[in-house]
Design a protein around this motif. Structure first.
Motif, PDB file in Angstrom:
ATOM      1  N   UNK A   1       0.820  -1.206   0.000  1.00 15.17           N
ATOM      2  CA  UNK A   1       0.000   0.000   0.000  1.00 15.17           C
ATOM      3  C   UNK A   1       0.858   1.262   0.000  1.00 15.17           C
ATOM      4  N   UNK A   2       1.987   1.223   0.692  1.00 13.49           N
ATOM      5  CA  UNK A   2       2.854   2.414   0.718  1.00 13.49           C
ATOM      6  C   UNK A   2       3.378   2.740  -0.678  1.00 13.49           C
ATOM      7  N   UNK A   3       3.684   1.711  -1.460  1.00  9.13           N
ATOM      8  CA  UNK A   3       4.144   1.936  -2.831  1.00  9.13           C
ATOM      9  C   UNK A   3       3.005   2.470  -3.702  1.00  9.13           C
ATOM     10  N   UNK A   4       1.825   1.891  -3.561  1.00  6.38           N
ATOM     11  CA  UNK A   4       0.674   2.371  -4.330  1.00  6.38           C
ATOM     12  C   UNK A   4       0.376   3.829  -4.001  1.00  6.38           C
ATOM     13  N   UNK A   5       0.491   4.172  -2.742  1.00  5.10           N
ATOM     14  CA  UNK A   5       0.181   5.533  -2.306  1.00  5.10           C
ATOM     15  C   UNK A   5       1.150   6.564  -2.877  1.00  5.10           C
ATOM     16  N   UNK A   6       2.385   6.154  -3.137  1.00  8.53           N
ATOM     17  CA  UNK A   6       3.365   7.125  -3.640  1.00  8.53           C
ATOM     18  C   UNK A   6       3.585   7.035  -5.152  1.00  8.53           C
ATOM     19  N   UNK A   7       2.772   6.201  -5.812  1.00 10.82           N
ATOM     20  CA  UNK A   7       2.887   6.031  -7.258  1.00 10.82           C
ATOM     21  C   UNK A   7       1.663   6.622  -7.957  1.00 10.82           C
ATOM     22  N   UNK A   8       1.920   7.442  -8.941  1.00  6.90           N
ATOM     23  CA  UNK A   8       0.837   7.964  -9.788  1.00  6.90           C
ATOM     24  C   UNK A   8       0.712   7.058 -11.006  1.00  6.90           C
ATOM     25  N   UNK A   9      -0.507   6.735 -11.362  1.00 10.88           N
ATOM     26  CA  UNK A   9      -0.787   6.038 -12.615  1.00 10.88           C
ATOM     27  C   UNK A   9      -1.675   6.970 -13.420  1.00 10.88           C
ATOM     28  N   UNK A  10      -1.284   7.171 -14.665  1.00 10.65           N
ATOM     29  CA  UNK A  10      -2.043   8.053 -15.548  1.00 10.65           C
ATOM     30  C   UNK A  10      -2.536   7.278 -16.759  1.00 10.65           C
ATOM     31  N   UNK A  11      -3.691   7.656 -17.217  1.00 11.60           N
ATOM     32  CA  UNK A  11      -4.306   7.049 -18.398  1.00 11.60           C
ATOM     33  C   UNK A  11      -4.385   8.123 -19.477  1.00 11.60           C
ATOM     34  N   UNK A  12      -3.940   7.786 -20.667  1.00 13.04           N
ATOM     35  CA  UNK A  12      -4.114   8.700 -21.790  1.00 13.04           C
ATOM     36  C   UNK A  12      -5.366   8.271 -22.540  1.00 13.04           C
ATOM     37  N   UNK A  13      -6.369   9.131 -22.504  1.00 13.59           N
ATOM     38  CA  UNK A  13      -7.573   8.911 -23.290  1.00 13.59           C
ATOM     39  C   UNK A  13      -7.282   9.442 -24.691  1.00 13.59           C
ATOM     40  N   UNK A  14      -7.171   8.526 -25.635  1.00 11.23           N
ATOM     41  CA  UNK A  14      -6.743   8.847 -26.997  1.00 11.23           C
ATOM     42  C   UNK A  14      -7.858   9.577 -27.743  1.00 11.23           C
ATOM     43  N   UNK A  15      -7.504  10.711 -28.330  1.00  4.94           N
ATOM     44  CA  UNK A  15      -8.467  11.496 -29.107  1.00  4.94           C
ATOM     45  C   UNK A  15      -8.259  11.351 -30.608  1.00  4.94           C
ATOM     46  N   UNK A  16      -7.022  11.205 -31.041  1.00  5.89           N
ATOM     47  CA  UNK A  16      -6.734  10.947 -32.453  1.00  5.89           C
ATOM     48  C   UNK A  16      -5.438  10.168 -32.534  1.00  5.89           C
ATOM     49  N   UNK A  17      -5.301   9.422 -33.615  1.00  2.00           N
ATOM     50  CA  UNK A  17      -4.123   8.556 -33.733  1.00  2.00           C
ATOM     51  C   UNK A  17      -3.869   8.280 -35.218  1.00  2.00           C
ATOM     52  N   UNK A  18      -2.602   8.197 -35.582  1.00  4.26           N
ATOM     53  CA  UNK A  18      -2.194   7.868 -36.949  1.00  4.26           C
ATOM     54  C   UNK A  18      -1.017   6.915 -36.897  1.00  4.26           C
ATOM     55  N   UNK A  19      -0.930   6.080 -37.905  1.00  3.19           N
ATOM     56  CA  UNK A  19       0.188   5.167 -38.019  1.00  3.19           C
ATOM     57  C   UNK A  19       0.913   5.376 -39.343  1.00  3.19           C
ATOM     58  N   UNK A  20       2.200   5.068 -39.321  1.00  2.00           N
ATOM     59  CA  UNK A  20       3.017   5.213 -40.536  1.00  2.00           C
ATOM     60  C   UNK A  20       4.060   4.102 -40.527  1.00  2.00           C
ATOM     61  N   UNK A  21       4.359   3.571 -41.715  1.00  2.00           N
ATOM     62  CA  UNK A  21       5.410   2.566 -41.825  1.00  2.00           C
ATOM     63  C   UNK A  21       6.145   2.745 -43.135  1.00  2.00           C
ATOM     64  N   UNK A  22       7.375   2.280 -43.111  1.00  2.00           N
ATOM     65  CA  UNK A  22       8.172   2.293 -44.335  1.00  2.00           C
ATOM     66  C   UNK A  22       9.177   1.161 -44.235  1.00  2.00           C
TER      67      UNK A  22
END
Length: 163
Positions: free
Chosen positions: A139-160
């Motif tokens: 619990x002490x580790x959980x309490x001092x750790x932030x977890x963030x979620x990125x809610x994706x609004x737009x996304x693109x992919x590219x390959x070569x």
């Protein structure tokens, strides 16, 4: 979540654009390190972080204080980049060498995860990128750790350099 519109406009090399969402998701699932770009006033800030993807959102963890956290508290808009299979394609002319890659770039908003079950699930997914072992989080580790979620609004992919 939109894939077609992006603030950077239409992709100049449409022959390199990844439009298949399954292929974009495969890149998101294959990577371990993501770079997030933040803006603090008129100053850009870029940081590499370990992450996980759950098929909808991207998660990462952090200490609860520091530059990245301070900036996100002021402006939670993020740009993220995940690239895999980097290399180069050699050519007879130096100026014709090209990057070989699969890359995803997206925009979203970083949200601090408050729900402990969601936080633990994200940490488990991140740890699973590196080991098959399962860990309990004091619990002490959980309490001092932030977890963030990125809610994706737009996304693109590219390959070569890949079929």
């Amino acid at each position: 979540m939109e894939t077609a519109s992006h603030p950077h406009g239409e992709m100049r090399r449409s022959d390199r654009e990844i439009t298949d969402r399954a292929e974009i998701d495969a890149i998101l699932n294959a990577g371990k390190v993501m770079r997030i770009a933040l803006v603090d006033g008129d100053t850009p800030f870029l940081v590499p972080i370990f992450y996980c993807y759950d098929g909808k959102s991207i998660y990462f963890h952090s200490a609860k204080s520091g530059s990245k956290i301070d900036i996100i508290k002021r402006n939670n808009k993020v740009c993220f980049e995940i690239g895999i299979k980097h290399g180069f394609i050699e050519d007879a002319m130096a100026c014709d060498f090209e990057a070989k890659h699969k890359t995803v770039i997206g925009l979203g908003r970083a949200v601090f995860v408050k729900d402990e079950a969601e936080k633990i699930a994200a940490l488990d997914r991140i740890v699973a990128l590196f080991t098959d072992k399962h860990f309990e989080y004091p619990q002490t580790n959980l309490d001092r750790t932030a977890v963030l979620r990125i809610d994706i609004e737009s996304i693109k992919g590219k390959k070569h350099g890949y079929a």
